[in-house]
Design an enzyme around this catalytic site. Sequence first.
Site, mmCIF file in Angstrom:
data_model
loop_
_atom_site.group_PDB
_atom_site.id
_atom_site.type_symbol
_atom_site.label_atom_id
_atom_site.label_comp_id
_atom_site.label_asym_id
_atom_site.label_seq_id
_atom_site.Cartn_x
_atom_site.Cartn_y
_atom_site.Cartn_z
ATOM 1 N N SER A 47 0.818 -1.214 0.000
ATOM 2 C CA SER A 47 0.000 0.000 0.000
ATOM 3 C C SER A 47 0.852 1.265 0.000
ATOM 4 O O SER A 47 0.349 2.355 -0.304
ATOM 5 C CB SER A 47 -0.936 0.015 1.216
ATOM 6 O OG SER A 47 -1.829 -1.074 1.196
ATOM 7 N N GLY A 241 -4.263 -2.221 -1.044
ATOM 8 C CA GLY A 241 -3.371 -1.905 -2.149
ATOM 9 C C GLY A 241 -3.103 -0.414 -2.238
ATOM 10 O O GLY A 241 -3.710 0.388 -1.525
ATOM 11 N N CYS A 269 -9.453 -1.868 2.866
ATOM 12 C CA CYS A 269 -8.641 -0.748 2.380
ATOM 13 C C CYS A 269 -8.992 -0.412 0.925
ATOM 14 O O CYS A 269 -10.085 0.059 0.657
ATOM 15 C CB CYS A 269 -7.155 -1.067 2.562
ATOM 16 S SG CYS A 269 -6.066 0.363 2.356
ATOM 17 N N LEU A 270 -8.097 -0.667 -0.023
ATOM 18 C CA LEU A 270 -8.417 -0.416 -1.427
ATOM 19 C C LEU A 270 -9.616 -1.254 -1.850
ATOM 20 O O LEU A 270 -10.472 -0.798 -2.618
ATOM 21 C CB LEU A 270 -7.210 -0.723 -2.317
ATOM 22 C CG LEU A 270 -7.391 -0.419 -3.804
ATOM 23 C CD1 LEU A 270 -7.474 1.082 -4.050
ATOM 24 C CD2 LEU A 270 -6.270 -1.032 -4.634
ATOM 25 N N ASN A 311 -4.090 2.833 6.883
ATOM 26 C CA ASN A 311 -3.084 3.202 5.891
ATOM 27 C C ASN A 311 -3.771 3.482 4.560
ATOM 28 O O ASN A 311 -3.907 2.591 3.729
ATOM 29 C CB ASN A 311 -2.048 2.088 5.726
ATOM 30 C CG ASN A 311 -1.039 2.409 4.645
ATOM 31 O OD1 ASN A 311 -0.866 3.572 4.281
ATOM 32 N ND2 ASN A 311 -0.381 1.401 4.106
ATOM 33 N N GLY A 313 -4.822 6.919 1.624
ATOM 34 C CA GLY A 313 -4.823 8.324 1.244
ATOM 35 C C GLY A 313 -6.071 8.740 0.499
ATOM 36 O O GLY A 313 -6.226 9.902 0.143
ATOM 37 N N HIS A 353 -7.170 -1.618 8.585
ATOM 38 C CA HIS A 353 -6.500 -2.908 8.422
ATOM 39 C C HIS A 353 -6.780 -3.780 9.642
ATOM 40 O O HIS A 353 -6.040 -3.736 10.632
ATOM 41 C CB HIS A 353 -4.995 -2.708 8.254
ATOM 42 C CG HIS A 353 -4.604 -2.175 6.917
ATOM 43 N ND1 HIS A 353 -3.835 -2.893 6.025
ATOM 44 C CD2 HIS A 353 -4.901 -1.011 6.289
ATOM 45 C CE1 HIS A 353 -3.670 -2.184 4.914
ATOM 46 N NE2 HIS A 353 -4.310 -1.032 5.060
ATOM 47 N N GLU A 355 -6.247 -6.787 10.131
ATOM 48 C CA GLU A 355 -5.193 -7.762 10.434
ATOM 49 C C GLU A 355 -4.139 -7.170 11.353
ATOM 50 O O GLU A 355 -3.332 -7.903 11.935
ATOM 51 C CB GLU A 355 -4.562 -8.273 9.136
ATOM 52 C CG GLU A 355 -3.416 -7.455 8.587
ATOM 53 C CD GLU A 355 -3.822 -6.082 8.061
ATOM 54 O OE1 GLU A 355 -2.942 -5.225 7.894
ATOM 55 O OE2 GLU A 355 -5.039 -5.870 7.833
#
EC number: 6.3.5.5
Length: 382
Positions: A47, A241, A269-270, A311, A313, A353, A355
Amino acid sequence: MIKSALLVLEDGTQFHGRAIGATGSAVGEVVFNTSMTGYQEILTDPSYSRQIVTLTYPHIGNVGTNDADEESSQVHAQGLVIRDLPLIASNFRNTEDLSSYLKRHNIVAIADIDTRKLTRLLREKGAQNGCIIAGDNPDAALALEKARAFPGLNGMDLAKEVTTAEPYSWTQGSWTLTGGLPEAKKEDELPYHVVAYDFGAKRNILRMLVDRGCRLTIVPAQTSAEDVLKMNPDGIFLSNGPGDPAPCDYAITAIQKFLETDIPVFGICLGHQLLALASGAKTVKMKFGHHGGNHPVKDVEKNVVMITAQNHGFAVDEATLPANLRVTHKSLFDGTLQGIHRTDKPAFSFQGHPEASPGPHDAAPLFDHFIALIEQYRKTAK
């Protein structure tokens, strides 16, 4: 011999320090991460492709590095910025100090700069493009030119750059203190077949799925929905990602076809952003993003707060959500959308995340919800 290093931001701000990695230059979007530990996991997280990571904790490198803590097969961060590199790496798992690790992976890094000043600047002005030059007499004018020439992450499809070239299977569970990394599990120990799209997948995400009985087939980012459906999966996982999700039209198209079925879909995330786009929502570029291991997120349905690792943007624009997407989680830092669930399909996603590599495990039950959806699907559809 100590070599000089220079970090120059696109606004002309300069930070002089010393080189602790490879000689050369690194260009990317400069972001800050507030995690106190887990620097090796951060460096190897796909990422962070095309990003220069500033770690706000002052001492980085205390415990050295080792192969078991890598989240992928290579370092994906474009460069590293830290305050202080300890003289000695001390840990029973240490196999190589951080500086040697960075040099071996050809990563340009700078230490001995005021990371608090840099973080304040990024927080107030937003993430900026920057350039690190390490070596004898670094050229500030050249660094500024390179920083300003970087196009930025808006509109940049990086998932297809970091993805696997070929499909592969994954059956290894999580690391334990007493046993280390376990042997791969046998297929008869893993009752659920999950196809995982690799948009930049972290190993610890895959391990936590295996811990819950998933036999994983990892496929490249551009794999068609038809090819995945031929594998007869019990569930489909959309990984984390880098980059902007909007240009990933190949993934959005595939997800839309999955949503025409009743196969459970789980995105992180992505993958969360792609599920939202496939459902009709839109995404936006954040000012400086979320990067750290201590972000409070509210589960709006259960009315509880969890501390999460973040994490990203980009974020899903809540104002654009269609009627068939309900909000499940929101950030308590800035109110941005953190989780969604389809009301008409067994599909959901989470921006952080769960995990937690590095970070807390408060959001790990999201994996359990995925398994519950898989079990329900197997009972009714198979």
